[in-house]
Design a protein around this motif. Structure first.
Motif, mmCIF file in Angstrom:
data_model
loop_
_atom_site.group_PDB
_atom_site.id
_atom_site.type_symbol
_atom_site.label_atom_id
_atom_site.label_comp_id
_atom_site.label_asym_id
_atom_site.label_seq_id
_atom_site.Cartn_x
_atom_site.Cartn_y
_atom_site.Cartn_z
ATOM 1 N N THR A 85 0.853 -1.186 0.000
ATOM 2 C CA THR A 85 0.000 0.000 0.000
ATOM 3 C C THR A 85 0.887 1.233 0.000
ATOM 4 O OG1 THR A 85 -1.693 1.263 1.154
ATOM 5 C CG2 THR A 85 -0.338 -0.168 2.532
ATOM 6 N N GLY A 86 0.728 2.081 -0.969
ATOM 7 C CA GLY A 86 1.579 3.272 -1.067
ATOM 8 C C GLY A 86 3.041 2.889 -0.982
ATOM 9 N N SER A 87 3.773 3.523 -0.081
ATOM 10 C CA SER A 87 5.215 3.294 0.021
ATOM 11 C C SER A 87 5.575 1.973 0.696
ATOM 12 C CB SER A 87 5.844 4.434 0.831
ATOM 13 O OG SER A 87 5.352 4.406 2.159
ATOM 14 N N LEU A 88 4.584 1.315 1.287
ATOM 15 C CA LEU A 88 4.882 0.112 2.083
ATOM 16 C C LEU A 88 4.646 -1.184 1.305
ATOM 17 C CD1 LEU A 88 5.573 -1.086 4.935
ATOM 18 C CD2 LEU A 88 3.114 -1.130 5.360
ATOM 19 N N THR A 89 5.711 -1.980 1.197
ATOM 20 C CA THR A 89 5.589 -3.335 0.669
ATOM 21 C C THR A 89 6.170 -4.252 1.732
ATOM 22 O OG1 THR A 89 5.909 -2.522 -1.575
ATOM 23 C CG2 THR A 89 6.204 -4.886 -1.246
ATOM 24 N N ILE A 90 5.445 -5.317 2.034
ATOM 25 C CA ILE A 90 5.880 -6.203 3.115
ATOM 26 C C ILE A 90 5.555 -7.647 2.744
ATOM 27 C CG2 ILE A 90 4.335 -6.819 5.045
ATOM 28 C CD1 ILE A 90 5.622 -4.681 6.677
ATOM 29 N N GLY A 91 6.552 -8.521 2.841
ATOM 30 C CA GLY A 91 6.314 -9.941 2.601
ATOM 31 C C GLY A 91 6.890 -10.424 1.287
ATOM 32 N N ASP A 92 7.009 -11.741 1.165
ATOM 33 C CA ASP A 92 7.531 -12.389 -0.027
ATOM 34 C C ASP A 92 8.911 -11.851 -0.412
ATOM 35 O OD1 ASP A 92 7.594 -14.170 -2.070
ATOM 36 O OD2 ASP A 92 6.223 -13.083 -3.397
ATOM 37 N N VAL A 94 10.399 -9.100 0.576
ATOM 38 C CA VAL A 94 10.614 -7.650 0.721
ATOM 39 C C VAL A 94 10.336 -7.245 2.165
ATOM 40 C CG1 VAL A 94 9.961 -5.346 -0.088
ATOM 41 C CG2 VAL A 94 9.893 -7.286 -1.671
ATOM 42 N N LEU A 95 11.319 -6.565 2.773
ATOM 43 C CA LEU A 95 11.172 -6.152 4.166
ATOM 44 C C LEU A 95 10.581 -4.751 4.236
ATOM 45 C CD1 LEU A 95 14.656 -7.317 5.514
ATOM 46 C CD2 LEU A 95 12.497 -8.562 5.518
ATOM 47 N N GLY A 96 9.625 -4.567 5.105
ATOM 48 C CA GLY A 96 9.039 -3.242 5.324
ATOM 49 C C GLY A 96 9.419 -2.745 6.704
ATOM 50 N N VAL A 97 9.704 -1.467 6.817
ATOM 51 C CA VAL A 97 10.023 -0.916 8.138
ATOM 52 C C VAL A 97 9.069 0.245 8.434
ATOM 53 C CG1 VAL A 97 11.770 0.179 9.589
ATOM 54 C CG2 VAL A 97 12.433 -1.618 7.971
ATOM 55 N N GLU A 324 20.991 0.454 9.746
ATOM 56 C CA GLU A 324 22.278 0.013 9.175
ATOM 57 C C GLU A 324 22.530 -1.458 9.531
ATOM 58 O OE1 GLU A 324 24.779 0.475 6.661
ATOM 59 O OE2 GLU A 324 23.579 2.260 7.119
ATOM 60 N N LEU A 325 22.336 -1.763 10.796
ATOM 61 C CA LEU A 325 22.544 -3.126 11.300
ATOM 62 C C LEU A 325 21.577 -4.105 10.612
ATOM 63 C CD1 LEU A 325 24.079 -4.705 13.525
ATOM 64 C CD2 LEU A 325 22.226 -4.106 15.105
ATOM 65 N N CYS A 326 20.320 -3.711 10.528
ATOM 66 C CA CYS A 326 19.297 -4.593 9.920
ATOM 67 C C CYS A 326 19.583 -4.814 8.443
ATOM 68 C CB CYS A 326 17.898 -4.000 10.101
ATOM 69 S SG CYS A 326 17.357 -4.044 11.804
ATOM 70 N N ARG A 327 20.060 -3.766 7.795
ATOM 71 C CA ARG A 327 20.360 -3.873 6.363
ATOM 72 C C ARG A 327 21.423 -4.949 6.117
ATOM 73 N NH1 ARG A 327 20.824 1.578 5.673
ATOM 74 N NH2 ARG A 327 18.620 1.977 5.411
ATOM 75 N N LYS A 328 22.435 -4.984 7.008
ATOM 76 C CA LYS A 328 23.510 -5.986 6.859
ATOM 77 C C LYS A 328 22.943 -7.387 7.019
ATOM 78 C CE LYS A 328 27.261 -3.107 8.544
ATOM 79 N NZ LYS A 328 27.786 -2.665 9.839
ATOM 80 N N GLY A 334 19.912 -12.375 1.759
ATOM 81 C CA GLY A 334 19.451 -12.192 0.380
ATOM 82 C C GLY A 334 18.091 -11.536 0.291
ATOM 83 N N LYS A 335 17.750 -10.749 1.321
ATOM 84 C CA LYS A 335 16.448 -10.054 1.290
ATOM 85 C C LYS A 335 16.659 -8.580 1.023
ATOM 86 C CE LYS A 335 13.714 -12.971 4.274
ATOM 87 N NZ LYS A 335 12.980 -13.046 5.531
ATOM 88 N N LYS A 336 15.623 -7.966 0.476
ATOM 89 C CA LYS A 336 15.703 -6.533 0.195
ATOM 90 C C LYS A 336 15.001 -5.752 1.285
ATOM 91 C CE LYS A 336 13.836 -6.749 -3.867
ATOM 92 N NZ LYS A 336 13.128 -6.541 -5.050
ATOM 93 N N MET A 337 15.654 -4.689 1.773
ATOM 94 C CA MET A 337 14.923 -3.756 2.630
ATOM 95 C C MET A 337 14.021 -3.011 1.674
ATOM 96 S SD MET A 337 16.011 -4.139 5.747
ATOM 97 C CE MET A 337 15.790 -2.747 6.812
ATOM 98 N N GLY A 338 12.818 -2.638 2.103
ATOM 99 C CA GLY A 338 11.835 -1.990 1.230
ATOM 100 C C GLY A 338 12.482 -0.928 0.346
#
Ligand code: PEP
Ligand code: MN
Length: 344
Positions: A85-92, A94-97, A324-328, A334-338
């Motif tokens: 929804t809008g800027s947020l994608t979560i699941g499958d 793709v990580l949403g914060v 920064e820590l979560c991104r690492k 092998g997951k993408k931050m949103g």
């Protein structure tokens, strides 16, 4: 019961089976998978029903759904659900914060927070306008004015808004402003409210009740899904135990456990789950490592003077470091931050 259609079943055959399911007095949920379409037929377990469905054209098999929760189960939908929804994608993958203050306090506070969390990589803004507080004498939120300030923050940054709805009477109002409706831990088993948000046409972030089991959480999700709303995000926000060193106990085994039995995205809330700012960054990273699809984090420009939950809120710099820590960790898995939010 699950009606599994043949791989090449036609749309007409699927519609025919939906009509047939409904004519039997059952509710039909059509789930279009990558491989094949299934129809979850909810409400009856009689053998005659099974037989009558098996004879339909294009039907491959009819099976009972073993889990007590139906539409939420992997049996019905093996593919992971992605909520967008809008800027947020979560699941499958793709990580949403979702980040922002516990409560919306002022225009300056929420706009500054939105800009800061966006700059650090958050993909949605949180902020309570209707606050469930243990004491009736504590700050209760800015209510509709708070929602207006959230909408202004969305206009300024493009971030989707996640905010709590506490009562059925407020659902229409909150849904007019919010992109995602949050059901708070205290309301996880408010079944009329779950039905109301199920019908509101907006994704729902469902928080686990502090004393609720996994099965109760999934059955609560089922109330929302059963209204025809497929966009439910589950949230582990900590449970009540004998332990006192943290505000709640954040059980991260929830994440891989739920992953195995449900297709719904799962986020954790290390802010409420620990109740201590200093514990949040590591538990956020650990959540991602455990396979969470995202996080909801409390971030405040001045935690010391926050009107609620300052003791568990990150300041802007701490949030940046946490990201920064979560991104690492995400990269290692092998997951993408949103994706970065386009400038509004
Ligand atoms: C919140 O997110 O600020 C909140 C009140 O959370 P919970 O319902 O998990 O206590
Ligand atoms: Mn809070």
């Amino acid at each position: 019961m699950i009606v599994v259609m043949e791989k090449h079943a036609t749309e007409e055959q699927v519609s025919h089976m939906v009509e047939k399911v409904e004519a039997l007095g059952l509710k039909a949920h059509v789930i279009v998978g990558a491989e094949r379409t299934v129809i979850a037929a909810i409400g009856d377990k009689r053998e005659e029903t099974k037989q009558s469905l098996e004879s339909g054209a294009g039907v491959s098999a009819v099976m009972p759904i073993l889990a007590p929760f139906k539409v939420a189960s992997r049996e019905v939908k093996p593919e992971p659900t992605q909520v967008k929804t809008g800027s947020l994608t979560i699941g499958d993958g793709v990580l949403g914060v979702i980040a922002g203050p516990c409560s919306v306090e002022s225009e300056e506070q929420i706009i500054r927070s939105a800009q800061a969390v966006k700059a650090a990589g958050a993909t949605a803004l949180r902020g309570g306008a209707f606050k469930p507080r243990t004491s009736p004498y504590s700050f209760q939120g800015l209510k509709e004015h708070g929602l207006q300030l959230l909408a202004a923050a969305r206009d300024a940054t493009g971030l989707a808004i996640v905010t709590e709805v506490m009562g059925t009477d407020d659902v229409d109002l909150v849904a007019r402003y919010a992109d995602v409706l949050q059901i708070g831990a205290r309301n996880m088993q408010n079944y009329r409210l779950l039905e109301a948000v199920g019908g509101a046409g907006k994704p729902v972030l469902l928080k686990r009740g502090p004393c609720a089991t996994m099965e109760e959480l999934l059955l609560a999700a089922e109330y929302i899904l059963n209204e025809g709303n497929p966009n439910v995000i589950l949230c582990e926000r900590g449970i009540r135990t004998f332990e006192t060193h943290t505000r709640f106990t954040l059980p991260l085994a929830t994440v891989p456990y739920l992953r195995q039995i449900t297709h719904l995205p799962i986020v954790t809330d290390p802010s409420h789950g620990t109740g201590h700012t200093r514990l949040v960054p590591d538990m956020a990273a650990a959540s991602i490592a455990a396979g969470a699809d995202g996080l909801i984090l409390e971030v405040h420009p001045d935690p010391e003077n926050a009107m609620s939950d300052g003791y568990q809120s990150l300041n802007f710099q701490q949030f940046e470091q946490t990201m920064e820590l979560c991104r690492k960790v995400a990269e290692a898995l092998g997951k993408k931050m949103g994706a970065a939010v386009p400038v509004a």
